[in-house]
Each structure stands twice: as C-alpha cells, then as structure tokens.
Design an enzyme around this catalytic site. Sequence first.
Site, mmCIF file in Angstrom:
data_model
loop_
_atom_site.group_PDB
_atom_site.id
_atom_site.type_symbol
_atom_site.label_atom_id
_atom_site.label_comp_id
_atom_site.label_asym_id
_atom_site.label_seq_id
_atom_site.Cartn_x
_atom_site.Cartn_y
_atom_site.Cartn_z
ATOM 1 N N LYS A 16 0.829 -1.203 0.000
ATOM 2 C CA LYS A 16 0.000 0.000 0.000
ATOM 3 C C LYS A 16 0.874 1.269 0.000
ATOM 4 C CE LYS A 16 -3.886 -2.228 2.409
ATOM 5 N NZ LYS A 16 -4.863 -2.094 3.512
ATOM 6 N N TYR A 47 -12.345 -1.569 -3.414
ATOM 7 C CA TYR A 47 -12.857 -1.801 -2.065
ATOM 8 C C TYR A 47 -14.388 -1.737 -2.000
ATOM 9 C CZ TYR A 47 -8.486 -2.041 0.668
ATOM 10 O OH TYR A 47 -7.298 -2.448 1.236
ATOM 11 N N ASN A 79 -1.817 0.027 6.991
ATOM 12 C CA ASN A 79 -1.295 -1.256 7.460
ATOM 13 C C ASN A 79 -0.451 -1.996 6.419
ATOM 14 O OD1 ASN A 79 -3.360 -2.013 5.820
ATOM 15 N ND2 ASN A 79 -4.598 -3.010 7.392
ATOM 16 N N HIS A 83 -2.001 -5.401 1.430
ATOM 17 C CA HIS A 83 -3.298 -6.023 1.174
ATOM 18 C C HIS A 83 -3.048 -7.449 0.717
ATOM 19 C CE1 HIS A 83 -7.306 -6.802 -0.461
ATOM 20 N NE2 HIS A 83 -6.662 -7.391 -1.458
ATOM 21 N N GLU A 126 -9.595 -10.020 -7.831
ATOM 22 C CA GLU A 126 -8.621 -8.947 -7.603
ATOM 23 C C GLU A 126 -7.426 -9.062 -8.551
ATOM 24 O OE1 GLU A 126 -9.734 -8.255 -2.886
ATOM 25 O OE2 GLU A 126 -7.778 -9.099 -3.388
HETATM 26 P P1 IDP Z 1 -7.817 -6.755 5.495
HETATM 27 O O1 IDP Z 1 -6.977 -5.795 4.689
HETATM 28 O O2 IDP Z 1 -7.056 -7.323 6.664
HETATM 29 O O3 IDP Z 1 -8.464 -7.828 4.644
HETATM 30 P P2 IDP Z 1 -10.460 -5.498 5.613
HETATM 31 O O4 IDP Z 1 -11.420 -5.691 6.738
HETATM 32 O O5 IDP Z 1 -10.753 -6.189 4.319
HETATM 33 O O6 IDP Z 1 -8.999 -5.908 6.171
HETATM 34 O O7 IDP Z 1 -10.336 -3.940 5.373
HETATM 35 C C1 IDP Z 1 -9.713 -3.432 4.212
HETATM 36 C C2 IDP Z 1 -8.793 -2.301 4.607
HETATM 37 O O8 IDP Z 1 -9.578 -1.202 5.112
HETATM 38 C C3 IDP Z 1 -7.824 -2.608 5.749
HETATM 39 O O9 IDP Z 1 -6.662 -3.294 5.350
HETATM 40 C C4 IDP Z 1 -7.519 -1.224 6.263
HETATM 41 O O10 IDP Z 1 -6.583 -0.536 5.427
HETATM 42 C C5 IDP Z 1 -8.877 -0.552 6.155
HETATM 43 N N1 IDP Z 1 -9.651 -0.702 7.409
HETATM 44 C C6 IDP Z 1 -10.244 -1.827 7.888
HETATM 45 N N2 IDP Z 1 -10.866 -1.606 9.057
HETATM 46 C C7 IDP Z 1 -10.654 -0.294 9.333
HETATM 47 C C8 IDP Z 1 -11.044 0.560 10.422
HETATM 48 O O11 IDP Z 1 -11.713 0.146 11.382
HETATM 49 N N3 IDP Z 1 -10.623 1.864 10.360
HETATM 50 C C9 IDP Z 1 -9.880 2.347 9.311
HETATM 51 N N4 IDP Z 1 -9.497 1.592 8.265
HETATM 52 C C10 IDP Z 1 -9.875 0.288 8.286
HETATM 53 MG MG MG Z 2 -9.909 -7.681 3.155
#
Ligand code: IDP
Ligand code: MG
Length: 138
Positions: free
Chosen positions: A9, A49, A112, A115, A126
């Site tokens: 990312k 997304y 984070n 992805h 994807e």
């Molecule tokens: P993942 O990347 O671990 O699969 P997902 O639930 O699919 O997690 O969420 C996609 C992305 O959205 C996350 O990697 C993160 O960047 C962002 N995200 C997820 N939950 C939150 C939140 O509670 N606050 C802010 N950003 C979030």
């Molecule tokens: Mg996800």
Amino acid sequence: MERTLSIIKPDGVAKGLAGEVIGRMEKAGIRICAVKMLRLTLDQAKMFYAVHKERPFFESVTRFMTSGPIIAMVLEAEDVIKKNRDLMGATNPKDALPGTIRKDFATDVEKNVVHGSDGPQTAAQEIKFFFSDLEIQQ
Ligand code: IDP
Ligand code: MG
C-alpha cells in the site's frame, strides 16, 4: 498451486518497505509471477474496495489508497492465500502477531502496509482487476 493478489500500500511504498515485504514472501517459498507499480484513481480505489462501501472507514481508506503509488503483485504457492495472510498479520496491528508485517511496520488499522486477497473468489477477482493473463508469468 494457488494464486493471490498482494498490494504494498502507499504507506509501505513510502516507507521503503517493498524489499522487506517481498523478501519475507520469497523466504516463505512464495513465487512472484506478476508485479507493477501504479497509482490508483479514487474511482479505481472505490471499485477495488466496493465490498466495504457501507463501512464507516470506506471514504478514508479509499482516499488513503490513492495517496501515492502502490505495488500490485500476483503471488503463487500452495495455499498462498493463507500463507500470505499469515505473513501480513491481523488488519489492526494491535491484534497482529509478533513477526508479522503489520505488527512490525503498520502505522494503524488503516495504514497497514499490505493487502492480501481473503479467499479464492476474491483472489481471482482482484488479480483480474490489476493484471491481464498476458502479464502473469506461467
Ligand atoms: P484486510 O486488509 O485485513 O483484509 P479489511 O477488513 O478487508 O482488512 O479492510 C480493508 C482495509 O480497510 C484494511 O486493510 C484497512 O486498510 C482498512 N480498514 C479496515 N478496518 C478499518 C477501520 O476500522 N478503520 C480504518 N481503516 C480500516
Ligand atoms: Mg480484506
């Protein structure tokens, strides 16, 4: 053999973590069979997304994903969807296990670093979003 989509990312690219992330994958026996650097438009980030469009973080995460270049990759290995998710760690670095990418390098639950597709169907979808068949090494 299984394939998955990985993204370094914008925060990961900006922090110079591409080599570190790819090194961890290769050490885990994962083969990279496609890679490109690009910058998503807001429309593209919202498409990618779309599954999260009702979530409170949707606006913020899609803006974040357009904030700089990303590196998209197709990874290949046996059970690679799970292998890659294990390397990544939990979405929130506070919950991620020691030694995972997100525990070691994430700023917060949004920024984070990486992805990874979460299942076979999303992986196929994807990979298609970023790569044509011709761009993937057999
Ligand atoms: P993942 O990347 O671990 O699969 P997902 O639930 O699919 O997690 O969420 C996609 C992305 O959205 C996350 O990697 C993160 O960047 C962002 N995200 C997820 N939950 C939150 C939140 O509670 N606050 C802010 N950003 C979030
Ligand atoms: Mg996800």
